[in-house]
Design a protein around this motif. Structure first.
Motif, PDB file in Angstrom:
ATOM      1  N   ASP A  30       0.824  -1.207   0.000  1.00 13.79           N
ATOM      2  CA  ASP A  30       0.000   0.000   0.000  1.00 13.79           C
ATOM      3  C   ASP A  30       0.857   1.256   0.000  1.00 13.79           C
ATOM      4  OD1 ASP A  30      -2.132  -1.698   0.104  1.00 13.79           O
ATOM      5  OD2 ASP A  30      -2.464  -1.482   2.267  1.00 13.79           O
ATOM      6  N   THR A  31       2.004   1.207   0.690  1.00 14.44           N
ATOM      7  CA  THR A  31       2.870   2.384   0.766  1.00 14.44           C
ATOM      8  C   THR A  31       3.598   2.633  -0.546  1.00 14.44           C
ATOM      9  OG1 THR A  31       3.189   1.990   3.126  1.00 14.44           O
ATOM     10  CG2 THR A  31       4.769   3.435   2.032  1.00 14.44           C
ATOM     11  N   VAL A  32       4.145   1.578  -1.141  1.00 10.42           N
ATOM     12  CA  VAL A  32       4.954   1.734  -2.351  1.00 10.42           C
ATOM     13  C   VAL A  32       4.098   2.121  -3.541  1.00 10.42           C
ATOM     14  CG1 VAL A  32       6.415   0.492  -3.991  1.00 10.42           C
ATOM     15  CG2 VAL A  32       6.754   0.187  -1.532  1.00 10.42           C
ATOM     16  N   TYR A  33       2.952   1.477  -3.698  1.00  7.90           N
ATOM     17  CA  TYR A  33       2.131   1.695  -4.888  1.00  7.90           C
ATOM     18  C   TYR A  33       0.991   2.683  -4.654  1.00  7.90           C
ATOM     19  CZ  TYR A  33       4.653  -2.288  -6.740  1.00  7.90           C
ATOM     20  OH  TYR A  33       5.645  -3.129  -7.170  1.00  7.90           O
ATOM     21  N   ASN A  34       0.764   3.098  -3.410  1.00  4.78           N
ATOM     22  CA  ASN A  34      -0.257   4.085  -3.090  1.00  4.78           C
ATOM     23  C   ASN A  34      -1.615   3.702  -3.685  1.00  4.78           C
ATOM     24  OD1 ASN A  34      -1.234   6.418  -1.889  1.00  4.78           O
ATOM     25  ND2 ASN A  34      -0.830   7.689  -3.695  1.00  4.78           N
ATOM     26  N   SER A  35      -1.955   2.447  -3.553  1.00  7.71           N
ATOM     27  CA  SER A  35      -3.243   1.974  -4.062  1.00  7.71           C
ATOM     28  C   SER A  35      -3.599   0.690  -3.326  1.00  7.71           C
ATOM     29  CB  SER A  35      -3.190   1.718  -5.574  1.00  7.71           C
ATOM     30  OG  SER A  35      -2.387   0.598  -5.856  1.00  7.71           O
ATOM     31  N   TRP A  36      -4.857   0.314  -3.446  1.00  8.92           N
ATOM     32  CA  TRP A  36      -5.338  -0.910  -2.812  1.00  8.92           C
ATOM     33  C   TRP A  36      -5.302  -2.092  -3.770  1.00  8.92           C
ATOM     34  CZ3 TRP A  36      -5.984  -0.958   2.275  1.00  8.92           C
ATOM     35  CH2 TRP A  36      -6.185   0.260   2.946  1.00  8.92           C
ATOM     36  N   ASP A  37      -4.797  -1.865  -4.981  1.00  9.76           N
ATOM     37  CA  ASP A  37      -4.736  -2.955  -5.950  1.00  9.76           C
ATOM     38  C   ASP A  37      -3.784  -4.051  -5.477  1.00  9.76           C
ATOM     39  OD1 ASP A  37      -6.431  -1.506  -7.502  1.00  9.76           O
ATOM     40  OD2 ASP A  37      -4.867  -0.664  -8.776  1.00  9.76           O
ATOM     41  N   LYS A  38      -4.145  -5.280  -5.750  1.00 13.79           N
ATOM     42  CA  LYS A  38      -3.310  -6.421  -5.372  1.00 13.79           C
ATOM     43  C   LYS A  38      -3.235  -7.385  -6.537  1.00 13.79           C
ATOM     44  CE  LYS A  38      -2.887 -10.212  -2.035  1.00 13.79           C
ATOM     45  NZ  LYS A  38      -2.496 -11.163  -3.115  1.00 13.79           N
ATOM     46  N   ASN A  39      -2.025  -7.749  -6.929  1.00 11.93           N
ATOM     47  CA  ASN A  39      -1.818  -8.764  -7.947  1.00 11.93           C
ATOM     48  C   ASN A  39      -0.471  -9.430  -7.725  1.00 11.93           C
ATOM     49  OD1 ASN A  39       0.235  -7.137  -9.448  1.00 11.93           O
ATOM     50  ND2 ASN A  39      -1.547  -5.815  -9.871  1.00 11.93           N
ATOM     51  N   ASP A  40      -0.244 -10.532  -8.435  1.00 16.02           N
ATOM     52  CA  ASP A  40       0.970 -11.317  -8.227  1.00 16.02           C
ATOM     53  C   ASP A  40       2.223 -10.540  -8.617  1.00 16.02           C
ATOM     54  OD1 ASP A  40      -0.669 -13.346  -7.395  1.00 16.02           O
ATOM     55  OD2 ASP A  40      -0.703 -14.370  -9.328  1.00 16.02           O
ATOM     56  N   LEU A  41       2.136  -9.689  -9.638  1.00 16.96           N
ATOM     57  CA  LEU A  41       3.294  -8.901 -10.073  1.00 16.96           C
ATOM     58  C   LEU A  41       3.777  -7.984  -8.952  1.00 16.96           C
ATOM     59  CD1 LEU A  41       5.239  -7.949 -12.298  1.00 16.96           C
ATOM     60  CD2 LEU A  41       3.482  -6.301 -12.999  1.00 16.96           C
ATOM     61  N   LYS A  42       2.845  -7.283  -8.327  1.00 17.38           N
ATOM     62  CA  LYS A  42       3.218  -6.392  -7.223  1.00 17.38           C
ATOM     63  C   LYS A  42       3.713  -7.177  -6.011  1.00 17.38           C
ATOM     64  CE  LYS A  42       0.084  -2.572  -8.378  1.00 17.38           C
ATOM     65  NZ  LYS A  42      -1.062  -1.758  -7.914  1.00 17.38           N
ATOM     66  N   ASP A  43       3.076  -8.309  -5.738  1.00 19.38           N
ATOM     67  CA  ASP A  43       3.449  -9.078  -4.550  1.00 19.38           C
ATOM     68  C   ASP A  43       4.887  -9.561  -4.629  1.00 19.38           C
ATOM     69  OD1 ASP A  43       1.015  -8.699  -3.370  1.00 19.38           O
ATOM     70  OD2 ASP A  43       0.186 -10.635  -3.953  1.00 19.38           O
ATOM     71  N   THR A  44       5.313 -10.054  -5.788  1.00 15.22           N
ATOM     72  CA  THR A  44       6.692 -10.528  -5.906  1.00 15.22           C
ATOM     73  C   THR A  44       7.689  -9.379  -5.779  1.00 15.22           C
ATOM     74  OG1 THR A  44       6.426 -10.410  -8.316  1.00 15.22           O
ATOM     75  CG2 THR A  44       6.166 -12.569  -7.280  1.00 15.22           C
ATOM     76  N   GLN A  45       7.349  -8.207  -6.305  1.00 17.26           N
ATOM     77  CA  GLN A  45       8.242  -7.055  -6.155  1.00 17.26           C
ATOM     78  C   GLN A  45       8.343  -6.614  -4.699  1.00 17.26           C
ATOM     79  OE1 GLN A  45       6.630  -4.145  -8.847  1.00 17.26           O
ATOM     80  NE2 GLN A  45       7.470  -5.113 -10.680  1.00 17.26           N
TER      81      GLN A  45
END
Length: 363
Positions: free
Chosen positions: A98-113
């Motif tokens: 939430d802090t890095v991407y400033n959004s509530w979106d969740k997906n596998d690409l963001k999770d691995t990063q």
């Protein structure tokens, strides 16, 4: 300070977003670009992952987020391959995303990063594999006992809130202890008032004598249910009706669950009776075989905690205080650790305060 002339150790970081069938892998080698791919949860892809990690010819640190039990087979395989495994907190992943991407979106690409970022910054903990550290059997015993006890409570709730109010509501007052097996045995033999009143008082007492077990003034105890059955407001159904047959099915299941739970408790005591930690835990007021089993299954080797504060933090018993400027809130338990351990110690405390001879009663 004189700068160190020793070169920094090259490390390959690998972040794995674990799922039930397909895992997302993100690798950052010491030199070069990041590599990403998806692997199926099968042996072939496990071998391919091992070969690709060994190909970097550098120490590999693998980080992942615990996802149910889906991570267990892959983590065990990688541990057997000699890789260093790090466990990353789900709370840390969610807050960082939430802090890095400033959004509530969740997906596998963001999770691995996010997992890779936390792994590189050291916000992780050492992975403690239950099978490697010989606590897998204890965990299965504890989990099975919990599931059997949960099902027993559900069946018991069905008896107390559905069947008894319909067919024999006055019988509930004889239920005083959840471990009193005689109550369901008596109901199975006499599930409705008609099953009792068809006998004479003497014959009913003779039929129920061995079912209720040891009682003070047993004859007087059995005379009261007979009088109660004659004045019951339950539905006038026959003992051979389909409704009562279904009632008996539930009662049989309740008896089987009680017997299965007792067998698991006996098995746990036999398995752990030779362990010194188990014997020490049993000396604590309120700690029985199952609570001691749960503590050892969830905590593993208690000697792996160098200080008692580390164990308190692992359980979530460490104190947390909210402070800002001149405001300082009340210190409370953080409750960010192992919930099953907190439950086990809470149950032990509830039992300890009810015991007559122990120091917990005075605190």
């Amino acid at each position: 300070m004189t700068p160190s002339s020793e070169p920094a150790l090259a490390i390959t970081f690998a972040a794995i977003d674990v799922a039930k069938q397909v895992h997302d892998v993100l690798i950052e080698p010491p030199a070069g670009t990041r590599q990403r791919w998806r692997m199926v949860n099968c042996q072939h892809d496990y071998v391919v992952l091992r070969q690709r990690l060994h190909a970097f010819q550098t120490p590999v640190v693998i980080g992942f987020e615990a996802t149910g039990t889906y991570h267990r087979p892959l983590a065990y395989f990688l541990h057997q391959c000699g890789f260093e495994l790090r466990l990353i907190s789900s709370l840390a992943v969610a807050c960082t995303r939430d802090t890095v991407y400033n959004s509530w979106d969740k997906n596998d690409l963001k999770d691995t990063q996010v997992l890779l970022h936390l792994l590189k910054t050291g916000i992780s903990q050492r992975y403690h594999d239950p099978l490697v550290h010989a606590v897998n059997d204890l965990q299965e015993l504890a989990q099975t006992h919990f599931q059997v006890s949960l099902r027993k409570v559900q069946v018991q709730h069905s008896i107390m809130t559905h069947y008894l109010p319909l067919y024999f509501p006055e019988a509930e007052r004889y239920y005083t202890n959840s471990r009193a097996a005689w109550f369901t045995r008596l109901l199975h033999r006499f599930p409705c008032p008609a099953a009792i009143t068809r006998y004479s008082p003497e014959t009913f007492a003779q039929e129920a004598w061995t079912i209720v077990g040891r009682k003070v003034s047993k004859r007087g105890f059995l005379h009261d249910p007979y009088l109660t059955a004659g004045q019951s407001v339950g539905l006038p159904v026959g003992e051979e009706s389909e409704a009562i047959q279904m009632f008996r099915v539930i009662l049989v299941e309740h008896q089987q669950l009680c017997a299965r739970r007792a067998a698991i408790e006996q098995q746990a005591d036999q398995v752990l009776s030779g362990q010194p930690d188990y014997q020490r835990l049993r000396t604590l007021p309120g700690v029985g075989p199952i609570l001691a089993l749960t503590i050892l299954a969830e905590a593993g080797d208690l000697h792996r905690f160098p200080h008692h504060r580390q164990f308190l933090k692992f359980c979530g018993f460490d104190l947390s205080t909210q402070q800002s400027g001149q405001f300082r809130g009340m210190s409370r338990l953080s409750k960010h650790g192992n919930a099953r351990l907190r439950y086990a110690f809470w149950m032990a405390a509830q039992g300890a305060v009810r015991m007559r001879e122990n120091t917990f009663r005075e605190k």
